[in-house]
Design a protein around this motif. Structure first.
Motif, short mmCIF file in Angstrom:
data_model
loop_
_atom_site.label_atom_id
_atom_site.label_comp_id
_atom_site.label_asym_id
_atom_site.label_seq_id
_atom_site.Cartn_x
_atom_site.Cartn_y
_atom_site.Cartn_z
N ALA A 85 41.68 46.09 73.65
CA ALA A 85 40.36 45.98 73.02
C ALA A 85 40.48 45.51 71.57
CB ALA A 85 39.63 47.31 73.09
N ALA A 86 41.48 46.01 70.86
CA ALA A 86 41.67 45.59 69.46
C ALA A 86 42.04 44.12 69.39
CB ALA A 86 42.75 46.45 68.80
N GLY A 87 42.84 43.66 70.36
CA GLY A 87 43.19 42.25 70.37
C GLY A 87 42.01 41.35 70.66
N ALA A 88 41.13 41.80 71.54
CA ALA A 88 39.95 41.00 71.89
C ALA A 88 38.94 40.95 70.75
CB ALA A 88 39.30 41.56 73.15
N THR A 89 38.76 42.09 70.08
CA THR A 89 37.80 42.17 68.97
C THR A 89 38.41 43.01 67.85
OG1 THR A 89 35.99 42.14 70.59
CG2 THR A 89 35.43 42.75 68.33
N PRO A 90 39.14 42.40 66.91
CA PRO A 90 39.75 43.17 65.82
C PRO A 90 38.70 43.94 65.04
CG PRO A 90 40.66 40.95 65.91
CD PRO A 90 39.49 40.97 66.85
N PRO A 91 38.87 45.25 64.88
CA PRO A 91 37.85 46.05 64.18
C PRO A 91 37.67 45.67 62.71
CG PRO A 91 39.24 47.45 65.55
CD PRO A 91 39.89 46.11 65.50
N LEU A 92 38.74 45.20 62.05
CA LEU A 92 38.66 44.82 60.65
C LEU A 92 38.90 43.32 60.51
CD1 LEU A 92 40.66 47.75 58.98
CD2 LEU A 92 38.22 47.26 58.66
N ALA A 93 37.97 42.64 59.86
CA ALA A 93 38.13 41.22 59.57
C ALA A 93 38.80 41.04 58.21
CB ALA A 93 36.76 40.54 59.57
N ASP A 94 39.25 39.82 57.93
CA ASP A 94 39.90 39.56 56.65
C ASP A 94 39.02 40.00 55.47
OD1 ASP A 94 41.70 38.41 58.35
OD2 ASP A 94 41.81 36.49 57.29
N ALA A 95 37.73 39.71 55.56
CA ALA A 95 36.83 40.05 54.47
C ALA A 95 36.72 41.56 54.27
CB ALA A 95 35.45 39.46 54.73
N ASP A 96 36.93 42.33 55.34
CA ASP A 96 36.86 43.79 55.23
C ASP A 96 38.02 44.33 54.39
OD1 ASP A 96 34.60 43.81 56.86
OD2 ASP A 96 35.82 43.94 58.68
N PHE A 97 39.18 43.73 54.53
CA PHE A 97 40.31 44.15 53.70
C PHE A 97 40.02 43.83 52.23
CE2 PHE A 97 42.36 43.80 57.84
CZ PHE A 97 43.23 44.89 57.84
N ALA A 98 39.46 42.67 51.98
CA ALA A 98 39.17 42.26 50.60
C ALA A 98 38.10 43.14 49.95
CB ALA A 98 38.72 40.80 50.59
N ALA A 99 37.26 43.77 50.76
CA ALA A 99 36.17 44.59 50.23
C ALA A 99 36.57 46.05 50.06
CB ALA A 99 34.96 44.51 51.17
N LEU A 100 37.77 46.42 50.47
CA LEU A 100 38.19 47.83 50.44
C LEU A 100 38.76 48.17 49.06
CD1 LEU A 100 38.32 50.34 52.21
CD2 LEU A 100 40.59 49.62 52.95
N ARG A 101 37.92 48.72 48.20
CA ARG A 101 38.31 48.95 46.81
C ARG A 101 38.77 50.40 46.61
NH1 ARG A 101 37.53 44.68 43.87
NH2 ARG A 101 38.07 45.89 42.02
N LEU A 102 39.95 50.72 47.12
CA LEU A 102 40.60 51.98 46.83
C LEU A 102 42.10 51.75 46.94
CD1 LEU A 102 41.13 54.29 49.70
CD2 LEU A 102 39.33 52.65 50.10
N PRO A 103 42.90 52.60 46.31
CA PRO A 103 44.35 52.39 46.34
C PRO A 103 44.91 52.50 47.76
CG PRO A 103 43.73 53.92 44.58
CD PRO A 103 42.52 53.75 45.44
N VAL A 104 45.58 51.43 48.19
CA VAL A 104 46.18 51.39 49.53
C VAL A 104 47.62 50.91 49.41
CG1 VAL A 104 46.10 50.43 51.85
CG2 VAL A 104 43.96 50.93 50.63
N GLN A 105 48.53 51.68 49.94
CA GLN A 105 49.95 51.32 49.97
C GLN A 105 50.34 51.01 51.41
OE1 GLN A 105 54.06 53.19 48.17
NE2 GLN A 105 52.64 54.64 49.10
N VAL A 106 50.75 49.77 51.65
CA VAL A 106 51.12 49.33 53.00
C VAL A 106 52.63 49.23 53.06
CG1 VAL A 106 50.93 47.49 54.71
CG2 VAL A 106 48.96 48.07 53.28
N LEU A 107 53.25 50.08 53.88
CA LEU A 107 54.70 50.12 54.03
C LEU A 107 55.08 49.61 55.42
CD1 LEU A 107 55.39 53.69 52.56
CD2 LEU A 107 55.41 51.50 51.34
#
Length: 231
Positions: A155-177
């Motif tokens: 289901a995630a592959g068919a319809t990704p829950p987060l689009a590129d613009a959603d990542f750009a709009a997420l204004r809080l500290p996020v550490q991706v490891l």
């Protein structure tokens, strides 16, 4: 009062898989966790195996248990659920750290992730892992959990829950490891590109680190979570 740190397990996991990490962080945080629907002995309902549903579980837990923004660590699937929950209600989050979280979803990448999620083949090829799953998810049927996770990925592959613009709009500290042993070139580049869109994001590749949480340098991971959350 110590800040809260919510630990979110990955697909096929349970809160027990994060207990060693919780023990190392208990001196600095009030550490909490819960099992996602269908995991860790919870009733298996295939309709609940979706990233949006798990994101709602994260939001509901924070609403029920926290009055202040909480720090969150999400391993693999748990990291995506945290990001999706924060996209919907960022005020409940002080920071997010993810490890081994697949950020880019497509039908092709979902097919690659699910090709090994076949209970019959797993029983034949990795019986020790199957027995661990059986014990981890009892009294639920471990094979039903595997089918549920495969459904979630499809289901995630068919319809990704987060689009590129959603990542750009997420204004809080996020550490991706990401572990260096957890990357194909395609997956690494896609994850880094998405992580770099986070306004307050940080991306880091961990050396000598595979995907399974049981094989991660937990002390080193705890230090990275601690420094990021408390900085």
């Amino acid at each position: 009062m110590k800040p809260t740190l919510l630990l979110l397990h990955g697909a096929l996991g349970s809160p027990a898989t994060l207990e060693p990490l919780a023990a190392l962080l208990a001196a600095d945080f009030t550490v909490k966790s819960f099992a996602f629907a269908g995991h860790g002995g919870r009733v298996v309902d295939l309709a609940a195996f979706t990233l949006p549903h798990y994101a709602e579980e994260v939001r509901a837990f924070l609403k029920a248990h926290e009055t202040r923004p909480a720090h969150v660590f999400g391993y693999s699937m748990g990291g995506y659920a945290a990001l999706l929950a924060a996209h919907r209600e960022p005020a409940r989050f002080a920071s997010i750290t993810t490890l081994g979280t697949k950020l880019d979803w497509s039908p092709e990448s979902a097919a690659a992730e699910t090709r090994l999620l076949d209970p019959e083949k797993m029983t034949a090829k990795v019986p020790a892992f199957v027995e661990m799953l059986r014990q981890r998810h009892a009294p639920a049927d471990w094979a039903a959990v595997v089918h549920g996770v495969a459904s979630l990925m499809t289901a995630a592959g068919a319809t990704p829950p987060l689009a590129d613009a959603d990542f750009a709009a997420l204004r809080l500290p996020v550490q991706v490891l990401m572990g260096d042993g957890d990357l194909t070139p395609e997956r690494g580049n896609a994850s880094q590109l998405l992580a770099e869109q986070l306004p307050l994001g940080r991306y880091e590749v961990l050396p000598n680190t595979p995907h399974p949480i049981e094989r991660v340098d937990i002390a080193g991971l705890a230090n990275r979570i601690r420094r990021f959350a408390l900085s």
